[in-house]
Design an enzyme around this catalytic site. Sequence first.
Site, PDB file in Angstrom:
ATOM      1  N   THR D  97     -25.899  68.852  74.454  1.00 58.51           N
ATOM      2  CA  THR D  97     -26.043  69.439  73.129  1.00 58.51           C
ATOM      3  C   THR D  97     -26.470  68.335  72.177  1.00 58.51           C
ATOM      4  O   THR D  97     -25.684  67.454  71.846  1.00 58.51           O
ATOM      5  CB  THR D  97     -24.705  70.040  72.661  1.00 58.51           C
ATOM      6  OG1 THR D  97     -24.332  71.072  73.570  1.00 58.51           O
ATOM      7  CG2 THR D  97     -24.818  70.601  71.249  1.00 58.51           C
ATOM      8  N   LYS D 173     -28.362  76.613  70.848  1.00 58.68           N
ATOM      9  CA  LYS D 173     -27.063  76.056  71.243  1.00 58.68           C
ATOM     10  C   LYS D 173     -26.238  75.706  70.005  1.00 58.68           C
ATOM     11  O   LYS D 173     -25.033  75.970  69.945  1.00 58.68           O
ATOM     12  CB  LYS D 173     -27.284  74.821  72.127  1.00 58.68           C
ATOM     13  CG  LYS D 173     -26.051  74.011  72.442  1.00 58.68           C
ATOM     14  CD  LYS D 173     -25.031  74.748  73.307  1.00 58.68           C
ATOM     15  CE  LYS D 173     -23.809  73.861  73.569  1.00 58.68           C
ATOM     16  NZ  LYS D 173     -22.678  74.609  74.107  1.00 58.68           N
ATOM     17  N   LYS D 242     -19.009  66.454  65.975  1.00 58.36           N
ATOM     18  CA  LYS D 242     -20.375  65.982  66.243  1.00 58.36           C
ATOM     19  C   LYS D 242     -21.355  67.164  66.200  1.00 58.36           C
ATOM     20  O   LYS D 242     -22.407  67.090  65.568  1.00 58.36           O
ATOM     21  CB  LYS D 242     -20.437  65.333  67.631  1.00 58.36           C
ATOM     22  CG  LYS D 242     -21.769  64.723  68.008  1.00 58.36           C
ATOM     23  CD  LYS D 242     -21.993  64.750  69.531  1.00 58.36           C
ATOM     24  CE  LYS D 242     -22.221  66.179  70.011  1.00 58.36           C
ATOM     25  NZ  LYS D 242     -22.706  66.327  71.391  1.00 58.36           N
TER      26      LYS D 242
END
Lengths: 302, 302, 302, 302
Positions: D97, D173, D242
Amino acid sequence: MEQTIGFIGLGNMGIPIAENLMKAGYRLKVYNRTASKAAPLAEQGATVAKHAAEVAEAGGIVLTMLADDSALEHVCVEPGSFIEKLGPGGIHISLSTIAPSTAQRLANYHAKHGVTYVAAPVFGRPEAAAAKKLWVCASGPSAAREKVHPILEAIGQGIFDFGEEVGAANVVKLCGNFLIAAAIEAMGESLVFAEKNGIDPRAVADMLGKTIFACPVYQGYGKQIAEQRFESAGFRLALGLKDINLTLQTASSSSVPMPIASLLHDRWLAGMAKGRADMDWTAATLGIAEDAGLKPKPPKNA
Amino acid sequence: MEQTIGFIGLGNMGIPIAENLMKAGYRLKVYNRTASKAAPLAEQGATVAKHAAEVAEAGGIVLTMLADDSALEHVCVEPGSFIEKLGPGGIHISLSTIAPSTAQRLANYHAKHGVTYVAAPVFGRPEAAAAKKLWVCASGPSAAREKVHPILEAIGQGIFDFGEEVGAANVVKLCGNFLIAAAIEAMGESLVFAEKNGIDPRAVADMLGKTIFACPVYQGYGKQIAEQRFESAGFRLALGLKDINLTLQTASSSSVPMPIASLLHDRWLAGMAKGRADMDWTAATLGIAEDAGLKPKPPKNA
Amino acid sequence: MEQTIGFIGLGNMGIPIAENLMKAGYRLKVYNRTASKAAPLAEQGATVAKHAAEVAEAGGIVLTMLADDSALEHVCVEPGSFIEKLGPGGIHISLSTIAPSTAQRLANYHAKHGVTYVAAPVFGRPEAAAAKKLWVCASGPSAAREKVHPILEAIGQGIFDFGEEVGAANVVKLCGNFLIAAAIEAMGESLVFAEKNGIDPRAVADMLGKTIFACPVYQGYGKQIAEQRFESAGFRLALGLKDINLTLQTASSSSVPMPIASLLHDRWLAGMAKGRADMDWTAATLGIAEDAGLKPKPPKNA
Amino acid sequence: MEQTIGFIGLGNMGIPIAENLMKAGYRLKVYNRTASKAAPLAEQGATVAKHAAEVAEAGGIVLTMLADDSALEHVCVEPGSFIEKLGPGGIHISLSTIAPSTAQRLANYHAKHGVTYVAAPVFGRPEAAAAKKLWVCASGPSAAREKVHPILEAIGQGIFDFGEEVGAANVVKLCGNFLIAAAIEAMGESLVFAEKNGIDPRAVADMLGKTIFACPVYQGYGKQIAEQRFESAGFRLALGLKDINLTLQTASSSSVPMPIASLLHDRWLAGMAKGRADMDWTAATLGIAEDAGLKPKPPKNA
């Protein structure tokens, strides 16, 4: 006096600051990427350099006033940069609003060339710069700060020292700009609230600016928001967002949740999305009026 | 002079206001639910009433300074209330911070008894009230406002008129309190940001209060937040939340989204949940420090 | 069977629920303020009452499905209300989404007349009601809940019991509606994010609805938001805001800061200010697109 | 079959994915910075490389599953990297990701070496990876996507194609992870709301997971939050932050204000400040409980 100093970055802040330095008796070598901006200073006796590095003399002093972190970093680290030219004993006074981490990184780079980096970001819009009414926040090695004190005195009405840690003055500058943006958003919300409840926002802004908020930020911006004068950009909305983002990034790396800063980010970003990047940063408050179903008014001076 | 006026509500704001009225030469009949609070005024010559209605004389003037909307409504509409006693020609000067809609509803009720309702909410904490430094916002029928002008002059340093619409002054008062709360939250965020980046928050608050935010709100609250002095409540956190909620309710009925007000609601509500209802309303900023992982400091004066 | 029960409130939810009760063999006496709404039920054999109180029989059962707290309170407490008519042994099944505190207050009022209040708010839109696919949350005295169990089974596909405390089912209903609104806002943000990054929002909504979010809320609303179909209101935006406000009020009295609820309040309120009260409540997401500088698309079916 | 492919990154996602590839008949050359992680795969027949570049064969295929953008960039661009080794005709399947802009930048770098970059981020936690239940989003040049289709089928239960634009799958995503984080925060708020109003949060989570939110995200996380089980980190809070930050950065560069993402940033950052970086990312909801004055419960399994 008669000291020669370098100056890089002749935007709407750099020009009046440079002029005040000349009025105080300094001889200036100036540089700007778009050379034509230097013309008025040349008329007043400044030497105009063809390359940024030319403004520096070995062991001398250079001031920079650039738009953002990357512009400043670029001019400092390019091969044969003014930093290399300054060399041992040289001092770079950086007036720009940048991230504390950038200041720290640059200071380390300067040290390798024997140059001292002094952070000296300023509060005030172009009119304040012209009137020598800037407020200066300074940080960096104390010997260098003492040496440049007369130079900083020549451009503002007061200097506040924040110690040896080079990024400190940048942190304080971000605090200040964050508080101004927060005040703009809060005033925007309260004046739309007043207007939709049938009260003239100008009367409210006037009362507040004369009483509990009798200070420049609320008086100046309050009037501007109440009158919906957003056209002439004393400080561009896009630059305002840049500073809010610097605050959020610095807050993120020091684990400080700042919900108002997040909200300001969203508001200013909406201003960008709506095509207002080049309007004054108070134009972000148009989004408040739109969310309340108000149509933007035509400019007052039209 | 020698006019007799009534005064209901002797809290930490009501007492100094009443004292200034007596100093200006007015004879006072006073009432407070907790009777003991009236003692100092009695010593200065005030008549202490056993029931609220006793302070009123037919066609006279009564001031009220009560904690919230329901306290004010209760004392106005109870059977045999002071409003009934005032009757035709009477004027009720309401100093409390309440919802504009409550003011409007009460004004209608007053009108049935021939009484004129004048909204006159004030800005300033108890020290300002004692020093006759309050700022007064007034609205309501102009004849009544003119008649009570000397009374309002006796309690503050300036009066701002917001017209005939009775709720207008309340809207402006909510604007002001909202802006103060927003400034408190923003200062709290910026000072935690400074602290976690290694800078003394007191130095930052001091600089800002001397420069771009040189006004009472930032100077007083900034110092208090930087020093973490939250114990003695000039204005209780619970009352601050009450005012934020009044703003949100009024904003909701006039379809004005106010994201900062929503954020303040959440912050102050967390203060309530954490048991800080009776601390000064700046104690809401403790939540900012906690979210940043800081432990509350022990009180400075301990 | 052949039991006769009363039903008050024949909106787009009430009608299909009432029809399912008749299909299950109950005889209905129905009432609606706008009488014409009752016509289809009359055709199916329901008795149409001229006054709300007429639907009740002493010791019997009445269901209500009304728009909001005040509509429900009004019909319960008016002189000669259906509650008085029900009297000792009577049961009132309240299907509306209202504040837990209103449910508690009404339960106390009912008790004075010997009537038991059972809270039974339902999840599902009109289509689900018609298909007998509602989910019912029930709370109140257990004897009454057991007695009405067959009635609740006749209108839904599942009943969840939340105990004796009468407001409990209302709390759970508010949890559910809050979560749906939060999902709508989050989907709105993510689909605008996808669109502005060059990806078809319909493909994203489709993928999510088939994988990690394979549940009715994300599938139905996701498709609707991606296709920007907001015209036919399964649930009006104004009613959505009502429920968000009930959540915030209940959260406020129990000292629970809910920042997403605050944000939803602001978003839905902007929808109201922009004239979208009667659109589907997913139309609140138009504000997200507007803040990102997108122009609303014309309706797909046009 | 019998094709040999490379695999870099053996964390708690990489290991089960690599195992499924071997079960599907692929021969694997694997590399992990901490070599000991490779032991279980070596036992199952994988070749363990000493340097990342060794896993690649000229014109072959390499998968990577790394922690973040910088880890991935480092391994791709280091001198003599696996990309150089793959060379013309090679394909790099990137499962991590990361930011869409990083994917784009890497794709350009790959192209210089004749390598095709295929973005294939996956949805699912380690258990889902082990059970071959991942959902794969793929984007990049279609020829390469077709070629690697069997490999992606070997690791998941479904593949969704998002076209030629290499960053597209990363955008999707981020949409998905943002929606999960939003659902976690919303559930956290609603369950604290339930608890402070006297209702067992487990009963609420159970009902919602069986009805309108009958999908993995609400069922799994809902139960976890209701039971306050945050110790074993399926997905670390720091990694969650993150991803939220990647979303905000991408949203910022495409001018999409996402107020829920901003709010999540602040909530997760508070989790970091409070020392919860290594707990499961649902532990961010502890902040909601603390803001409501609740004390964290001791772990259930203690």
